[in-house]
Design an enzyme around this catalytic site. Structure first.
Site, PDB file in Angstrom:
ATOM      1  N   ASP A 112     -20.682  10.776  -8.314  1.00 39.71           N
ATOM      2  CA  ASP A 112     -22.056  10.266  -8.408  1.00 39.71           C
ATOM      3  C   ASP A 112     -23.058  11.416  -8.266  1.00 39.71           C
ATOM      4  O   ASP A 112     -23.988  11.555  -9.061  1.00 39.71           O
ATOM      5  CB  ASP A 112     -22.336   9.228  -7.305  1.00 39.71           C
ATOM      6  CG  ASP A 112     -21.429   8.003  -7.366  1.00 39.71           C
ATOM      7  OD1 ASP A 112     -21.924   6.891  -7.517  1.00 39.71           O
ATOM      8  OD2 ASP A 112     -20.194   8.177  -7.253  1.00 39.71           O
ATOM      9  N   GLU A 135     -30.507   7.086  -8.624  1.00 39.71           N
ATOM     10  CA  GLU A 135     -29.945   6.337  -7.495  1.00 39.71           C
ATOM     11  C   GLU A 135     -29.673   7.191  -6.253  1.00 39.71           C
ATOM     12  O   GLU A 135     -29.954   6.768  -5.137  1.00 39.71           O
ATOM     13  CB  GLU A 135     -28.638   5.637  -7.913  1.00 39.71           C
ATOM     14  CG  GLU A 135     -28.046   4.836  -6.759  1.00 39.71           C
ATOM     15  CD  GLU A 135     -26.741   4.133  -7.086  1.00 39.71           C
ATOM     16  OE1 GLU A 135     -26.255   4.257  -8.228  1.00 39.71           O
ATOM     17  OE2 GLU A 135     -26.218   3.465  -6.178  1.00 39.71           O
ATOM     18  N   ASP A 200     -28.535   6.038 -13.367  1.00 45.34           N
ATOM     19  CA  ASP A 200     -27.455   5.620 -12.474  1.00 45.34           C
ATOM     20  C   ASP A 200     -26.276   6.516 -12.835  1.00 45.34           C
ATOM     21  O   ASP A 200     -25.635   6.327 -13.870  1.00 45.34           O
ATOM     22  CB  ASP A 200     -27.109   4.139 -12.684  1.00 45.34           C
ATOM     23  CG  ASP A 200     -26.211   3.621 -11.578  1.00 45.34           C
ATOM     24  OD1 ASP A 200     -25.550   4.444 -10.912  1.00 45.34           O
ATOM     25  OD2 ASP A 200     -26.170   2.394 -11.385  1.00 45.34           O
ATOM     26  N   ILE A 202     -23.259   7.006 -11.652  1.00 41.93           N
ATOM     27  CA  ILE A 202     -22.051   6.186 -11.840  1.00 41.93           C
ATOM     28  C   ILE A 202     -22.437   4.773 -11.454  1.00 41.93           C
ATOM     29  O   ILE A 202     -22.726   4.491 -10.283  1.00 41.93           O
ATOM     30  CB  ILE A 202     -20.864   6.646 -10.969  1.00 41.93           C
ATOM     31  CG1 ILE A 202     -20.381   8.042 -11.384  1.00 41.93           C
ATOM     32  CG2 ILE A 202     -19.698   5.644 -11.103  1.00 41.93           C
ATOM     33  CD1 ILE A 202     -19.128   8.522 -10.652  1.00 41.93           C
ATOM     34  N   ASP A 203     -22.503   3.898 -12.434  1.00 39.96           N
ATOM     35  CA  ASP A 203     -22.738   2.485 -12.148  1.00 39.96           C
ATOM     36  C   ASP A 203     -21.372   1.823 -12.076  1.00 39.96           C
ATOM     37  O   ASP A 203     -20.518   2.054 -12.937  1.00 39.96           O
ATOM     38  CB  ASP A 203     -23.585   1.867 -13.263  1.00 39.96           C
ATOM     39  CG  ASP A 203     -23.883   0.402 -12.989  1.00 39.96           C
ATOM     40  OD1 ASP A 203     -24.120   0.044 -11.825  1.00 39.96           O
ATOM     41  OD2 ASP A 203     -23.873  -0.388 -13.959  1.00 39.96           O
ATOM     42  N   THR A 205     -19.509   2.063  -9.052  1.00 38.33           N
ATOM     43  CA  THR A 205     -18.717   3.081  -8.330  1.00 38.33           C
ATOM     44  C   THR A 205     -17.386   2.491  -7.851  1.00 38.33           C
ATOM     45  O   THR A 205     -16.353   3.167  -7.862  1.00 38.33           O
ATOM     46  CB  THR A 205     -19.533   3.638  -7.132  1.00 38.33           C
ATOM     47  OG1 THR A 205     -20.787   4.065  -7.631  1.00 38.33           O
ATOM     48  CG2 THR A 205     -18.842   4.816  -6.476  1.00 38.33           C
ATOM     49  N   HIS A 306     -21.990  -9.381  -5.655  1.00 41.28           N
ATOM     50  CA  HIS A 306     -23.052  -8.940  -6.560  1.00 41.28           C
ATOM     51  C   HIS A 306     -23.537 -10.058  -7.465  1.00 41.28           C
ATOM     52  O   HIS A 306     -24.648 -10.009  -7.983  1.00 41.28           O
ATOM     53  CB  HIS A 306     -22.571  -7.780  -7.435  1.00 41.28           C
ATOM     54  CG  HIS A 306     -22.259  -6.532  -6.663  1.00 41.28           C
ATOM     55  ND1 HIS A 306     -21.742  -5.407  -7.233  1.00 41.28           N
ATOM     56  CD2 HIS A 306     -22.415  -6.247  -5.342  1.00 41.28           C
ATOM     57  CE1 HIS A 306     -21.580  -4.458  -6.312  1.00 41.28           C
ATOM     58  NE2 HIS A 306     -21.970  -4.957  -5.153  1.00 41.28           N
ATOM     59  N   SER A 330     -19.996  -2.775 -13.668  1.00 39.25           N
ATOM     60  CA  SER A 330     -21.015  -1.902 -14.278  1.00 39.25           C
ATOM     61  C   SER A 330     -21.704  -2.464 -15.515  1.00 39.25           C
ATOM     62  O   SER A 330     -21.418  -3.562 -15.971  1.00 39.25           O
ATOM     63  CB  SER A 330     -20.401  -0.537 -14.625  1.00 39.25           C
ATOM     64  OG  SER A 330     -19.747  -0.584 -15.873  1.00 39.25           O
ATOM     65  N   LYS A 333     -20.697  -4.220 -19.075  1.00 35.70           N
ATOM     66  CA  LYS A 333     -20.869  -5.632 -19.475  1.00 35.70           C
ATOM     67  C   LYS A 333     -21.945  -5.743 -20.561  1.00 35.70           C
ATOM     68  O   LYS A 333     -21.783  -6.463 -21.539  1.00 35.70           O
ATOM     69  CB  LYS A 333     -21.251  -6.493 -18.261  1.00 35.70           C
ATOM     70  CG  LYS A 333     -20.142  -6.607 -17.217  1.00 35.70           C
ATOM     71  CD  LYS A 333     -20.493  -7.580 -16.095  1.00 35.70           C
ATOM     72  CE  LYS A 333     -21.326  -7.012 -14.987  1.00 35.70           C
ATOM     73  NZ  LYS A 333     -20.701  -5.978 -14.150  1.00 35.70           N
ATOM     74  N   ARG A 347     -25.758 -12.604 -14.214  1.00 35.95           N
ATOM     75  CA  ARG A 347     -25.753 -12.000 -12.876  1.00 35.95           C
ATOM     76  C   ARG A 347     -26.554 -12.949 -12.009  1.00 35.95           C
ATOM     77  O   ARG A 347     -27.777 -13.053 -12.153  1.00 35.95           O
ATOM     78  CB  ARG A 347     -26.401 -10.621 -12.947  1.00 35.95           C
ATOM     79  CG  ARG A 347     -26.181  -9.769 -11.731  1.00 35.95           C
ATOM     80  CD  ARG A 347     -26.695  -8.367 -11.995  1.00 35.95           C
ATOM     81  NE  ARG A 347     -26.459  -7.478 -10.887  1.00 35.95           N
ATOM     82  CZ  ARG A 347     -25.384  -6.724 -10.743  1.00 35.95           C
ATOM     83  NH1 ARG A 347     -24.443  -6.735 -11.651  1.00 35.95           N
ATOM     84  NH2 ARG A 347     -25.249  -5.935  -9.691  1.00 35.95           N
ATOM     85  N   ASP A 360     -29.753  -0.050 -12.605  1.00 34.12           N
ATOM     86  CA  ASP A 360     -28.591  -0.898 -12.898  1.00 34.12           C
ATOM     87  C   ASP A 360     -28.788  -1.720 -14.174  1.00 34.12           C
ATOM     88  O   ASP A 360     -27.851  -2.432 -14.586  1.00 34.12           O
ATOM     89  CB  ASP A 360     -28.319  -1.864 -11.737  1.00 34.12           C
ATOM     90  CG  ASP A 360     -27.580  -1.190 -10.582  1.00 34.12           C
ATOM     91  OD1 ASP A 360     -26.832  -0.225 -10.837  1.00 34.12           O
ATOM     92  OD2 ASP A 360     -27.760  -1.629  -9.429  1.00 34.12           O
TER      93      ASP A 360
HETATM   94  N1  LIG Z   1     -25.818  -7.542  -3.150  1.00 35.34           N
HETATM   95  C1  LIG Z   1     -25.867  -7.057  -4.371  1.00 35.34           C
HETATM   96  N2  LIG Z   1     -26.226  -7.871  -5.397  1.00 35.34           N
HETATM   97  C2  LIG Z   1     -26.280  -7.388  -6.656  1.00 35.34           C
HETATM   98  N3  LIG Z   1     -25.995  -6.110  -6.981  1.00 35.34           N
HETATM   99  C3  LIG Z   1     -25.646  -5.270  -6.013  1.00 35.34           C
HETATM  100  C4  LIG Z   1     -25.563  -5.686  -4.658  1.00 35.34           C
HETATM  101  N4  LIG Z   1     -25.199  -4.634  -3.917  1.00 35.34           N
HETATM  102  C5  LIG Z   1     -25.040  -3.582  -4.775  1.00 35.34           C
HETATM  103  N5  LIG Z   1     -25.329  -3.978  -6.025  1.00 35.34           N
HETATM  104  C6  LIG Z   1     -25.351  -3.182  -7.258  1.00 35.34           C
HETATM  105  O1  LIG Z   1     -24.302  -3.580  -8.122  1.00 35.34           O
HETATM  106  C7  LIG Z   1     -23.981  -2.447  -8.901  1.00 35.34           C
HETATM  107  C8  LIG Z   1     -22.606  -2.580  -9.497  1.00 35.34           C
HETATM  108  O2  LIG Z   1     -22.734  -3.344 -10.624  1.00 35.34           O
HETATM  109  P1  LIG Z   1     -21.835  -4.591 -10.931  1.00 35.34           P
HETATM  110  O3  LIG Z   1     -22.192  -5.681 -10.018  1.00 35.34           O
HETATM  111  O4  LIG Z   1     -22.003  -4.874 -12.375  1.00 35.34           O
HETATM  112  O5  LIG Z   1     -20.378  -4.083 -10.705  1.00 35.34           O
HETATM  113  S1  LIG Z   1     -19.274  -4.761  -9.847  1.00 35.34           S
HETATM  114  O6  LIG Z   1     -18.494  -5.570 -10.725  1.00 35.34           O
HETATM  115  O7  LIG Z   1     -19.838  -5.596  -8.823  1.00 35.34           O
HETATM  116  O8  LIG Z   1     -18.553  -3.636  -9.283  1.00 35.34           O
HETATM  117  C9  LIG Z   1     -24.051  -1.355  -7.934  1.00 35.34           C
HETATM  118  O9  LIG Z   1     -24.307  -0.175  -8.660  1.00 35.34           O
HETATM  119  P2  LIG Z   1     -23.565   1.171  -8.189  1.00 35.34           P
HETATM  120  O10 LIG Z   1     -23.966   1.408  -6.757  1.00 35.34           O
HETATM  121  O11 LIG Z   1     -24.193   2.149  -9.131  1.00 35.34           O
HETATM  122  O12 LIG Z   1     -22.108   1.006  -8.385  1.00 35.34           O
HETATM  123  C10 LIG Z   1     -25.190  -1.721  -7.002  1.00 35.34           C
HETATM  124  O13 LIG Z   1     -26.415  -1.091  -7.338  1.00 35.34           O
HETATM  125 MG   LIG Z   2     -25.385   0.867 -10.313  1.00 37.93          MG
HETATM  126 MG   LIG Z   3     -24.436   4.121  -9.081  1.00 36.54          MG
HETATM  127 MG   LIG Z   4     -24.291   2.951  -5.828  1.00 41.56          MG
END
Ligand SMILES: Nc1ncnc2c1ncn2[C@@H]1O[C@H](COP(=O)(O)OS(=O)(=O)O)[C@@H](OP(=O)(O)O)[C@H]1O
Ligand SMILES: [Mg+2]
Ligand SMILES: [Mg+2]
Ligand SMILES: [Mg+2]
Length: 419
Positions: A112, A135, A200, A202-203, A205, A306, A330, A333, A347, A360
């Site tokens: 990241d 991020e 982002d 790494i989306d 992670t 999420h 990520s 989708k 979502r 995101d």
């Molecule tokens: N509580 C909550 N609700 C919604 N989203 C949240 C939450 N917490 C974190 N995040 C963010 O979710 C990002 C990951 O994306 P996804 O939800 O598509 O991936 S995953 O399937 O859940 O891994 C993730 O992005 P990355 O941190 O870049 O991986 C977060 O920014």
């Molecule tokens: Mg992300």
């Molecule tokens: Mg990220």
């Molecule tokens: Mg993150």
């Protein structure tokens, strides 16, 4: 009184008038054809961005809108994403993927930080006065020498294989301290004024750590509106027609995988194979027509924290969908539905207090809309990227083909009990 007449007896002045009119029409037709031929030729010539953006102003009437094609921004963004994915792939294959936890308990890896450093350095080289909302931040690296040196080792040795492409990104960062400062250039508060990039690095992670889907994401907003979006998805199939599958697991090879999705507002969306040097040619993508709602494929987050899996299942059932949803991490989708590998991305908020982050969604939102989709929140409002680092004015996401978005949204509202 005698007047001068030609063979059919028409007055000479009338004949002169007709001849002049015919001449005017011939000249006008010739000019307009030459102009469109000229436009066609110019669309195949690489004209420097500065001339491209100035040309419409010089050639059009003062009231005509100026067409900005963001040619340079798109190329830099795609190359920067491509270079960053080389670093993330090295982390996955070569390095221990040790994570640290952020304040919100979410993981962050050396990948990241490293990807963010490489992308920001490319943006600053090309667009020094643009702001950046990214991020990650470098605080932990300033106090942890081992972590910092591991990242520097990666960042200082990751390059595009093509010299001119690497040159376009400005080459290497000078030293480890400069790298920390570069990472911290992503602290803009965002907003709806001027040019702001959103990153982002790494989306997904968690998906990255599992060997599943993740995306390197970059978007450019101008006055709060997303104009350019790029997603690098190293673990998605290159083939746009490949069936949508859930997480691919840790034992995958890179063979046949790796795709970049891109879009410029008003100019469509495209996909191309993720390379290691110059950009390879892209092709247009579009969402697939959905004749039968029961045949739709839904995508959702892997993490139930999420997006609510229970609400998603109820919505699918009410719409007559029998297929289980495909879970992937990520913004892969967004890319997957934009190229017609799936149809709908929901979502659905789990916590009342959680605000989605702009990084995101910015690139994915534009790519889906440019591929023929509609993206709103669960209330039917367009995602508002111009209010800061989060989507404070929105709750959740409903992304679907334009013609069925309304039908899906009304079921989402019914199940969630919202207006
Ligand atoms: N509580 C909550 N609700 C919604 N989203 C949240 C939450 N917490 C974190 N995040 C963010 O979710 C990002 C990951 O994306 P996804 O939800 O598509 O991936 S995953 O399937 O859940 O891994 C993730 O992005 P990355 O941190 O870049 O991986 C977060 O920014
Ligand atoms: Mg992300
Ligand atoms: Mg990220
Ligand atoms: Mg993150």
């Amino acid at each position: 009184m005698s007047s001068v007449r030609n063979i059919r007896g028409a007055p000479k002045s009338f004949i002169l008038f007709i001849s002049a009119s015919v001449l005017v029409v011939i000249v006008a037709t010739f000019l307009s054809r030459s102009w469109s031929r000229l436009s066609l030729i110019s669309s195949h010539i690489q004209v420097p961005a500065v001339i491209q953006s100035a040309a419409p102003r010089l050639l059009s009437t003062p009231s005509a809108p100026v067409k900005m094609s963001y040619t340079k921004e798109l190329e830099v963004a795609q190359l920067a994403v491509q270079r960053a994915t080389q670093l993330t792939k090295r982390v996955f294959h070569e390095k221990a993927k040790g994570t640290t936890s952020k304040d919100d308990k979410s993981p962050v890896t050396i990948g990241d930080f490293g990807a963010q450093a490489l992308i920001i350095s490319a943006l600053k080289h090309n667009f020094p006065s643009d702001e950046i909302v990214a991020e990650e931040e470098a605080d932990d690296l300033r106090t942890d020498g081992t972590l910092r040196d591991t990242i520097w080792d990666l960042v200082s040795t990751t390059k595009l294989e093509d010299e001119s492409a690497e040159g376009m990104l400005g080459g290497a960062i000078t030293d480890v301290d400069a790298m920390l400062d570069v990472i911290d250039l992503g602290k803009s508060t965002g907003g709806n004024q001027g040019r702001i990039w959103t990153i982002d690095p790494i989306d997904g992670t968690k998906g990255f750590l599992r060997g599943g889907q993740y995306a390197v994401c970059l978007g450019l907003m101008v006055d709060g509106d997303v104009k350019v979006g790029v997603l690098g998805c190293p673990n998605l199939p290159v083939d746009d027609a490949a069936p949508l599958t859930a997480d691919i697991g840790a034992n995958q090879t890179d063979e046949g995988r790796g795709v970049i999705f891109s879009a410029v507002l008003g100019e469509g969306a495209s996909s191309r194979a993720l390379g290691t040097g110059k950009l390879v040619d892209g092709k247009p993508i579009s969402m697939r027509p959905l004749n039968e709602m029961s045949q739709a494929t839904f995508c959702e987050s892997v993490e139930a924290g999420h997006s609510s899996h229970g609400d998603q299942a109820e919505i699918a059932k009410k719409l007559g969908i029998t297929q289980p949803s495909v879970r992937m991490d990520s913004q892969a989708k967004y890319g997957s539905i934009a190229r017609g590998a799936g149809d709908v991305y929901l979502r659905l908020p789990v916590k009342k207090t959680y605000q989605e982050k702009i990084w995101d969604h910015a690139a994915g939102d534009l790519i889906v809309r440019e591929a023929g989709g509609q993206v709103t929140d669960i209330h039917g409002k367009r995602l508002d990227f111009g209010v800061g680092r989060t989507l404070a004015n929105n709750k959740g996401v409903v992304a679907a083909p334009k013609d069925v978005h309304g039908q899906i949204l009304s079921v989402v509202k019914e199940v969630l009990g919202v207006n």
